[in-house]
Design a protein around this motif. Sequence first.
Motif, PDB file in Angstrom:
ATOM      1  N   THR B  74      45.898  31.051  55.427  1.00 22.89           N
ATOM      2  CA  THR B  74      44.888  32.098  55.664  1.00 22.89           C
ATOM      3  C   THR B  74      45.459  33.517  55.626  1.00 22.89           C
ATOM      4  O   THR B  74      44.719  34.468  55.429  1.00 22.89           O
ATOM      5  N   PHE B  75      46.775  33.651  55.826  1.00 27.68           N
ATOM      6  CA  PHE B  75      47.346  34.998  55.819  1.00 27.68           C
ATOM      7  C   PHE B  75      48.257  35.259  54.630  1.00 27.68           C
ATOM      8  O   PHE B  75      48.439  36.395  54.227  1.00 27.68           O
ATOM      9  N   PHE B  76      48.896  34.210  54.118  1.00 30.57           N
ATOM     10  CA  PHE B  76      49.916  34.437  53.084  1.00 30.57           C
ATOM     11  C   PHE B  76      49.620  33.622  51.836  1.00 30.57           C
ATOM     12  O   PHE B  76      50.501  32.985  51.277  1.00 30.57           O
ATOM     13  N   SER B  77      48.394  33.637  51.414  1.00 23.48           N
ATOM     14  CA  SER B  77      48.059  32.857  50.227  1.00 23.48           C
ATOM     15  C   SER B  77      48.328  33.690  48.976  1.00 23.48           C
ATOM     16  O   SER B  77      47.763  34.768  48.785  1.00 23.48           O
ATOM     17  N   ALA B  78      49.204  33.185  48.124  1.00 27.46           N
ATOM     18  CA  ALA B  78      49.617  33.941  46.938  1.00 27.46           C
ATOM     19  C   ALA B  78      48.438  34.168  45.994  1.00 27.46           C
ATOM     20  O   ALA B  78      48.284  35.257  45.428  1.00 27.46           O
ATOM     21  N   SER B  79      47.587  33.149  45.848  1.00 25.01           N
ATOM     22  CA  SER B  79      46.496  33.306  44.883  1.00 25.01           C
ATOM     23  C   SER B  79      45.491  34.355  45.367  1.00 25.01           C
ATOM     24  O   SER B  79      45.052  35.207  44.598  1.00 25.01           O
ATOM     25  N   VAL B  80      45.173  34.318  46.664  1.00 21.75           N
ATOM     26  CA  VAL B  80      44.246  35.324  47.202  1.00 21.75           C
ATOM     27  C   VAL B  80      44.852  36.714  47.080  1.00 21.75           C
ATOM     28  O   VAL B  80      44.169  37.687  46.735  1.00 21.75           O
ATOM     29  N   ALA B  81      46.164  36.799  47.335  1.00 18.29           N
ATOM     30  CA  ALA B  81      46.835  38.087  47.246  1.00 18.29           C
ATOM     31  C   ALA B  81      46.689  38.671  45.855  1.00 18.29           C
ATOM     32  O   ALA B  81      46.310  39.833  45.681  1.00 18.29           O
ATOM     33  N   LEU B  82      47.002  37.850  44.855  1.00 22.10           N
ATOM     34  CA  LEU B  82      46.933  38.327  43.468  1.00 22.10           C
ATOM     35  C   LEU B  82      45.519  38.760  43.102  1.00 22.10           C
ATOM     36  O   LEU B  82      45.304  39.782  42.454  1.00 22.10           O
ATOM     37  N   SER B 253      38.362  47.861  51.272  1.00 21.01           N
ATOM     38  CA  SER B 253      38.211  46.846  50.225  1.00 21.01           C
ATOM     39  C   SER B 253      38.891  45.546  50.624  1.00 21.01           C
ATOM     40  O   SER B 253      38.434  44.462  50.264  1.00 21.01           O
ATOM     41  N   ALA B 254      39.967  45.667  51.413  1.00 18.22           N
ATOM     42  CA  ALA B 254      40.573  44.445  51.934  1.00 18.22           C
ATOM     43  C   ALA B 254      39.576  43.735  52.850  1.00 18.22           C
ATOM     44  O   ALA B 254      39.377  42.516  52.757  1.00 18.22           O
ATOM     45  N   GLN B 255      38.932  44.522  53.699  1.00 19.79           N
ATOM     46  CA  GLN B 255      37.947  43.972  54.635  1.00 19.79           C
ATOM     47  C   GLN B 255      36.833  43.242  53.882  1.00 19.79           C
ATOM     48  O   GLN B 255      36.429  42.140  54.245  1.00 19.79           O
ATOM     49  N   ILE B 256      36.339  43.877  52.823  1.00 25.98           N
ATOM     50  CA  ILE B 256      35.258  43.274  52.034  1.00 25.98           C
ATOM     51  C   ILE B 256      35.693  41.922  51.491  1.00 25.98           C
ATOM     52  O   ILE B 256      34.970  40.924  51.558  1.00 25.98           O
ATOM     53  N   GLN B 257      36.938  41.909  50.981  1.00 24.75           N
ATOM     54  CA  GLN B 257      37.398  40.654  50.389  1.00 24.75           C
ATOM     55  C   GLN B 257      37.675  39.591  51.440  1.00 24.75           C
ATOM     56  O   GLN B 257      37.498  38.397  51.180  1.00 24.75           O
ATOM     57  N   VAL B 258      38.094  40.025  52.617  1.00 20.69           N
ATOM     58  CA  VAL B 258      38.277  39.065  53.704  1.00 20.69           C
ATOM     59  C   VAL B 258      36.928  38.428  54.020  1.00 20.69           C
ATOM     60  O   VAL B 258      36.810  37.209  54.190  1.00 20.69           O
ATOM     61  N   GLY B 259      35.896  39.249  54.052  1.00 22.25           N
ATOM     62  CA  GLY B 259      34.562  38.760  54.341  1.00 22.25           C
ATOM     63  C   GLY B 259      34.086  37.751  53.300  1.00 22.25           C
ATOM     64  O   GLY B 259      33.408  36.786  53.629  1.00 22.25           O
ATOM     65  N   GLN B 260      34.484  37.994  52.056  1.00 24.32           N
ATOM     66  CA  GLN B 260      34.019  37.095  50.990  1.00 24.32           C
ATOM     67  C   GLN B 260      34.770  35.784  50.976  1.00 24.32           C
ATOM     68  O   GLN B 260      34.209  34.725  50.701  1.00 24.32           O
ATOM     69  N   SER B 261      36.104  35.857  51.253  1.00 25.32           N
ATOM     70  CA  SER B 261      36.924  34.654  51.047  1.00 25.32           C
ATOM     71  C   SER B 261      37.278  33.943  52.343  1.00 25.32           C
ATOM     72  O   SER B 261      37.863  32.872  52.302  1.00 25.32           O
ATOM     73  N   PHE B 262      36.936  34.540  53.495  1.00 27.86           N
ATOM     74  CA  PHE B 262      37.356  33.989  54.787  1.00 27.86           C
ATOM     75  C   PHE B 262      38.848  33.740  54.816  1.00 27.86           C
ATOM     76  O   PHE B 262      39.319  32.756  55.359  1.00 27.86           O
ATOM     77  N   ASN B 263      39.577  34.642  54.181  1.00 26.78           N
ATOM     78  CA  ASN B 263      41.027  34.533  54.151  1.00 26.78           C
ATOM     79  C   ASN B 263      41.569  35.914  54.462  1.00 26.78           C
ATOM     80  O   ASN B 263      41.120  36.919  53.912  1.00 26.78           O
ATOM     81  N   PHE B 264      42.583  35.965  55.365  1.00 33.98           N
ATOM     82  CA  PHE B 264      43.065  37.275  55.831  1.00 33.98           C
ATOM     83  C   PHE B 264      44.146  37.889  54.955  1.00 33.98           C
ATOM     84  O   PHE B 264      44.648  38.963  55.242  1.00 33.98           O
ATOM     85  N   THR B 265      44.526  37.196  53.897  1.00 35.16           N
ATOM     86  CA  THR B 265      45.613  37.696  53.049  1.00 35.16           C
ATOM     87  C   THR B 265      45.395  39.135  52.554  1.00 35.16           C
ATOM     88  O   THR B 265      46.351  39.920  52.519  1.00 35.16           O
TER      89      THR B 265
END
Lengths: 247, 302
Positions: B74-82, B253-265
């Motif tokens: 949930t915090f260090f996902s490489a795919s979400v990061a990219l 924009s990080a917040q928006i993406q966290v909201g969309q993916s339920f992932n904190f990366t």
Amino acid sequence: MNVLELRGIVKAFGDNVVLRGVDLAVDEHRVVALIGGSGSGKSTLLRCAALLETVDDGQVLLDGEDVTDPRVDADRVRRRMGVVFQAYNLFPHLSVLDNVTLAPTAVHGRPRAEAVEEARGLLARIGLADKAGEYPDRLSGGQQQRVAIVRALAVRPRVLLLDEVTSALDPELVGEVLALVREVAAQGMTIVMATHEMGFARQVADTVAFLDGGVLLESGPPAQVLGEPQHARTRQFLARVIDAGRL
Amino acid sequence: MALRRRRRARPVLSTVVTGGALPPPSELELSRRAWRRSRARRSTLVALASTLLFAVVAYLAVTRSPGWPRVQTTFFSASVALESLPEIARGLLVNLQVLVVGGLLVLVVGLGIAALRTLRGPALAPLRFLATAYVDLFRGMPLIIVLYLVGFGFPALGLQGVPTSPFVLGTAAIVLVYSAYVAEVFRAGIESVHPSQRAAARSLGLTHRQTMRIVVLPQALRTVTPALLNDFVALQKDVGLISVLGAVDAVRSAQIQVGQSFNFTPYVVAGLLFVLLAVPSARLADAVTARARRRQQSGSLL
Ligand SMILES: Nc1ncnc2c1ncn2[C@@H]1O[C@H](COP(=O)(O)OP(=O)(O)OP(=O)(O)O)[C@@H](O)[C@H]1O
Ligand SMILES: [Mg+2]
């Protein structure tokens, strides 16, 4: 004619009344040596004359004009006087040359090229032509004070006010600064100098004025004031100075 | 008027040996140097070993913890990061704009406030008082509250011509707060210039303004540069706070993406980008501070 005249100058810092009515007239081309104990108000008097302090009473007249009048533009008056302090005279962030040319260009609006040429001439006369590009902290204390004197002269002042310009120097450097003051005096500059160098005052000054208790206790030719002082306080002061080996 | 800049190069020792080369070092000096070298090597090794040991222990403690697998995804996902990086980077451009515009404004306003606070004379007391009140107010108030008050209060006034863009209002709030800090830095610098320098300048006939501009401020600036750079580093991360007003910056924009993916990366990505932004200025601040210290105590050991 009196270039500078002080009439009844009073100055206090809070409850501390430093000057209680000082009168002093300085004729053109004359040198006045201001002597007196530490804390007697020599610096304060010079600062009042230079309009760096506001007097609490009395007048400063420059060429007969009352410059303590609040309607007079003090900045314009200061341009006609040169002042050199005990220390911290030069601006450390400017080269020697820029120190000397600053007032002629920024204050008097002279073209830079002209000011630079004149400054180089002045520096050459005190043997510091090769230091023009240096910064003040690369100069000895004596060299710095000589540059400060030359800087004050660069605006062609009517009167030069010197406040113990040698007292922060090593003894071996005092001579070169006094030699310059002597030369400037010989060329006819009107000078008021606070000093602890009694021997120098005796040789160069036309008048020695002894400041004590907020008044000029006595003043006159050096031979008289230093040789046959009228007041007991003056005799005491001179005795102390002789003890300290400065006469 | 072309005042020449002060040259930077300075001798390391205050007493310069003039003329002639240094004589070759004696046996004694050579042995001292060898001893110092071996000591230095030893302390480097000790420091390195202990750091490594600590890192290993910390790593094991974290990765062996029961919650680690979940935290990792949930915090260090490489795919979400990219995936989130381009959006966040675009948002960071907004932060950079606030940083540049705000930084410049802070310098101007801070300097103005400092100049007001150093004015002398009874006639100027009201100005001095206002400047002091300003500094007290905005140095004491948390930045986030100023952001809310400016960001939501101003538009609520409904005045003609008052900007409503969160970018503008956010920048304004940051400038209000940081100017108070920077004004104090400038004031300390101005007051550190020896009073005789002012007297010398005035006795040459320079006006108050000329004295400030040509004599006092250049000297003050040199002493406060390290402190200013430190405030700049702090400003670099605080520009991320404009997101609370809805400006789509890196944090938002990080917040928006966290909201969309339920992932904190994306938060981690944004945080790292801010760190990357801050590192060069932090190093610059260190270098400038070190140089200022060297200049003050050239030659002395302590
Ligand atoms: N800015 C100031 N604020 C308060 N008091 C001052 C100030 N300047 C001078 N004084 C006081 O005025 C008195 C005279 O000081 P001043 O510096 O004029 O003496 P001085 O004769 O020049 O002494 P010295 O020979 O030590 O230079 C002293 O008591 C000093 O404490
Ligand atoms: Mg004095």
